[in-house]
Scaffold this active site. Structure first.
Site, PDB file in Angstrom:
ATOM      1  N   ASP A   1      27.289 141.119 107.397  1.00 54.59           N
ATOM      2  CA  ASP A   1      26.435 140.161 108.102  1.00 54.59           C
ATOM      3  C   ASP A   1      25.611 140.854 109.185  1.00 54.59           C
ATOM      4  O   ASP A   1      25.880 142.003 109.571  1.00 54.59           O
ATOM      5  CB  ASP A   1      27.296 139.055 108.714  1.00 54.59           C
ATOM      6  CG  ASP A   1      26.609 137.699 108.711  1.00 54.59           C
ATOM      7  OD1 ASP A   1      25.363 137.662 108.626  1.00 54.59           O
ATOM      8  OD2 ASP A   1      27.315 136.684 108.802  1.00 54.59           O
TER       9      ASP A   1
ATOM     10  N   ASP B   1      22.436 130.303 104.739  1.00 54.83           N
ATOM     11  CA  ASP B   1      23.619 129.629 105.271  1.00 54.83           C
ATOM     12  C   ASP B   1      23.625 128.151 104.923  1.00 54.83           C
ATOM     13  O   ASP B   1      24.655 127.484 105.083  1.00 54.83           O
ATOM     14  CB  ASP B   1      23.670 129.783 106.801  1.00 54.83           C
ATOM     15  CG  ASP B   1      24.246 131.117 107.235  1.00 54.83           C
ATOM     16  OD1 ASP B   1      24.852 131.811 106.395  1.00 54.83           O
ATOM     17  OD2 ASP B   1      24.081 131.480 108.416  1.00 54.83           O
TER      18      ASP B   1
END
Length: 730
Positions: A463, A529
């Site tokens: 990430d 997301d």
């Protein structure tokens, strides 16, 4: 046959592959000019390419210098070009303009040796400007898939430093290209299309976020009026770079139209000492003679031809984030793993919260040690359970970031990137760890290597959750986005060298780092997301414009989307996730048993069809109704196809009209039928018992040309519903 130059800096080169021609003019000793990039011109001998060069010469009327202004792939003001410069830089204010002369030019096959007609090739040009004290190397390729790609290297040959401000490479497009398509977006809504007219002047898209960006141009496409997925002629460029970059379209009243791009360098970011070099990212150009699907297919075929492209079946993923967030408990996670295995999952990824004092998102980034508090016996009890169920274990990391509230920051505050003595403003309580600093790089490499060595980790979810603001190297405060980006690339390359079996997913607050630079080092991207299926329909469609489905992380969420608070039925959620690398982001231990059983059916369908989805050609219909979308995948040999008919909203038509099925072999006959479990046409007609005559397990048999030209009647669907169709060659 490609025509090599007769001597350095003279002649032409004609490369052909996959119905694309690239013709380069190498005459006069100046940098290469593109005479043609687009549809295949067929075999051309030296006389024909010389005639083409003559035929494409413009009249020297009203230009900035006497004579014809030739615009090279790296445009120079010394040639009379007063648009965006190819090379911008200076040596203490001097040598701001270059006049490169070609010293050597060679045309070869991409792998070396002679060029074979129809297989593409590479042109390598070496040039110098002795006055400016610079050397330049250009590499231009036409790949087997018909992609053009090019990059440049600048070397400082003088005895004093040279500051590089920009290196922009360009590809010309014809006047028929009247419209531009690029992309915008934000967190939870990445890669949304926008169109503008291609008018005189400069349209510049700049990204300064230090990563690819949610609102990056993604692709910049120029095309004929009204081009679509299956219609019109289109030319597009993409910059394979994961840091700051710029992409532009420029049209002048001198009938010059260019698409260009390059790295966006911050002030003073690249200063070449004597003998040092700067390498640009690769710029990719793709052509579609029949619309955007053809343009995209060239990217997809090129990616699939890579030696390191994932060729094993893409496993069904369960990620723990939306199921447990930071609530890590061995018993609960074992139960989730049991539920995941029961529906057919093949990879179990433990997300954020497993390390240091990481009980929320405000602390411990940088402390890459398994938490003694949450995992007193280490991760072994969980990894043993997961692998014992026959699943692969994956782990979330965010190696490029650091919290000020962390042991690492307290021990090494000087490892945080900043423009000077002050820290940048925090974002998500995060700062950026300076990986261009050797000690910081060595620490992160050691920690990740140790984790991958100790535990049976099959994949890393990598990430990157904040923009790079005032990202400088200490103690100088010199701008450092370029150095950070290249350091991340080196780190990924080294980890892959040490652990070649480990797959890596690129995640950046969702889909904030999706580009061909990061994908040279990773095995898939997390698309967004947001796993709200309605939002995902658009996000996935335009992510797929660049990369194939098997590289796109697409998950099924719970009935209530966590990021939009919107509810969708399971079949819409799962049918959306099917077109990608399928996964699950849902607490299955709390799910309704009927939903779990239905989800298992979708998992089984994905496993049945992933061979088709991940090797076939992605297709999209140009349906006139904005409420209805048709997309699918057709096998490379045309034997099989899967389509989704998606209702994004309420249609003006009632019932919905026929939909065309693109991409099938024209003269082959196909049996078209609903595909379970996506065979329930959830809408008024179905609920009222009004049948659609052909909507039966037997379906209908029709030639491909009929299905593409006339289509089949679509069922009436409620908004935010979909159905699947299977077309199998008889």
């Amino acid at each position: 046959m490609a025509t090599p130059p007769a001597s350095p800096g003279s002649g032409t080169a004609h490369l052909r592959a996959a119905r694309v021609s690239l013709v380069l003019d190498l005459t006069g000793g100046t940098l290469p000019r593109v005479l043609h990039w687009g549809s295949d011109l067929g075999p051309l001998g030296p006389a024909a390419t010389d005639a083409l060069r003559l035929a494409r010469r413009s009249q020297p009327i009203g230009f900035s210098v006497d004579g014809t202004v030739d615009v090279a792939v790296l445009p120079e003001q010394s040639a009379g070009w007063l648009g965006t410069p190819g090379l911008a830089g200076h040596r203490a204010g001097r040598d701001f303009s270059t006049a490169f002369r070609v010293r050597e030019a060679a045309t070869t096959a991409i792998g070396g040796g002679p060029v074979r007609d129809g297989e593409g090739g590479r042109v390598t040009v070496r040039a110098a400007d002795d006055t400016a004290g610079l050397e330049l190397e250009l590499e231009l390729e036409l790949t087997a898939s018909g992609l053009v790609r090019q990059r440049a290297s600048v070397v400082n040959t003088a005895g004093t430093p040279y500051t590089v401000d920009a290196v922009n490479l360009t590809l010309p497009v014809p006047p028929e290209a009247t419209e531009l398509l690029d992309f915008t977006g934000h967190h939870l809504r990445e890669r949304h299309p926008q169109r503008t007219a291609f008018t005189h002047g400069l349209r510049m898209r700049e990204n300064r976020t230090g990563r690819t960006g949610y609102d990056a141009a993604h692709l910049l496409v120029a095309g004929t009026t009204g081009f679509g997925a299956r219609s019109g002629e289109v030319w597009g460029v993409h910059t394979a770079w994961s840091g700051n970059h710029r992409t532009f379209a420029e049209r002048t009243f001198h009938a010059v139209s260019l698409l260009g791009s390059g790295e966006l360098l911050l002030a003073g970011e690249v200063e070449l000492a004597p003998g040092e070099r700067y390498d640009t990212p690769w710029q990719y150009g793709s052509y579609g003679g029949r619309g955007l699907d053809e343009l995209s297919a060239r990217f997809h075929r090129d990616l699939r031809a890579r030696a390191h492209h994932p060729h094993t079946p893409r496993p069904v993923v369960v990620n723990t984030w939306e199921a447990v967030y930071f609530d890590h408990d061995l018993t609960r996670l074992r139960q989730l793993a049991d539920a995941a295995a029961a529906v057919g999952a093949e990879r179990f990824v433990l997300d954020d919260g497993w390390f240091g004092a990481r009980r929320d998102d405000r602390r411990a980034l940088g402390d890459w040690y398994v938490s003694d508090e949450v995992w007193p016996d280490g991760l072994g009890p969980l990894t043993d359970h997961v692998t014992g169920l026959g699943m692969e274990f994956g782990l979330w990391v965010e190696p490029e970031m650091i919290n000020e509230d962390s042991d690492l920051a307290r021990a090494h505050p000087d490892w945080i990137m900043s423009a000077g003595d002050r820290l940048p403003g925090p974002a998500r309580s995060q700062q950026v760890l300076d990986l261009a600093r050797p000690e910081a790089y060595a620490y992160i490499l050691e920690r990740l290597d140790a984790l991958l060595t100790e535990y049976p980790i099959g994949c890393l979810k990598w990430d990157h959750n904040r923009d790079l603001v005032e990202a400088g190297h200490r103690p100088t405060g010199r701008a450092g986005v370029h150095g950070q980006t290249t350091a991340v690339y080196r780190l990924l390359d080294e980890l892959r060298r040490r652990h070649p079996a480990v797959e890596i997913e690129s995640c950046s607050s969702g889909g904030g780092r999706v580009d061909l630079g990061i994908l040279q080092r990773t095995d898939r991207v997390w698309v967004s997301d947001c796993i709200d299926a309605l939002e995902r329909q658009r996000i996935q469609r335009w992510t797929n414009a660049l990369i194939p489905l098997e590289l796109m992380g697409t998950h099924v969420g719970s009935g209530l989307a966590h990021t939009t608070d919107r509810r969708h039925p399971l079949d819409f959620r799962a049918g959306t996730a099917l077109f990608g690398h399928f996964g699950i982001e849902w607490d299955l231990t709390a799910a309704d048993p009927a939903d779990v059983a239905r989800l298992a059916e979708w998992v089984a369908l994905y496993k049945e069809l992933r061979g088709l989805l991940h090797t076939g050609t992605a297709v999209h219909g140009d349906h006139p109704d904005p409420a209805v979308e048709v997309h699918g995948v057709v096998a490379e040999d045309g034997s099989d196809a899967l389509y989704a008919i998606v209702a994004h909203g309420s249609s003006d038509q009632y019932p919905t009209g026929p939909v065309r099925l693109p991409g099938l072999e024209r003269d082959a006959v196909y049996r078209v039928r609903p595909q379970a479990p996506g065979d329930v046409p959830d809408g008024n007609a179905h609920r009222w018992g009004v049948p659609l005559p052909w909507w039966t397990p037997e379906g209908v048999e029709l030639p491909g040309r009929v299905l593409e030209a006339a289509g089949v009647q679509a069922p009436v669907l409620f908004p935010e519903r979909l159905v699947l169709l299977r077309a199998t060659r008889v």
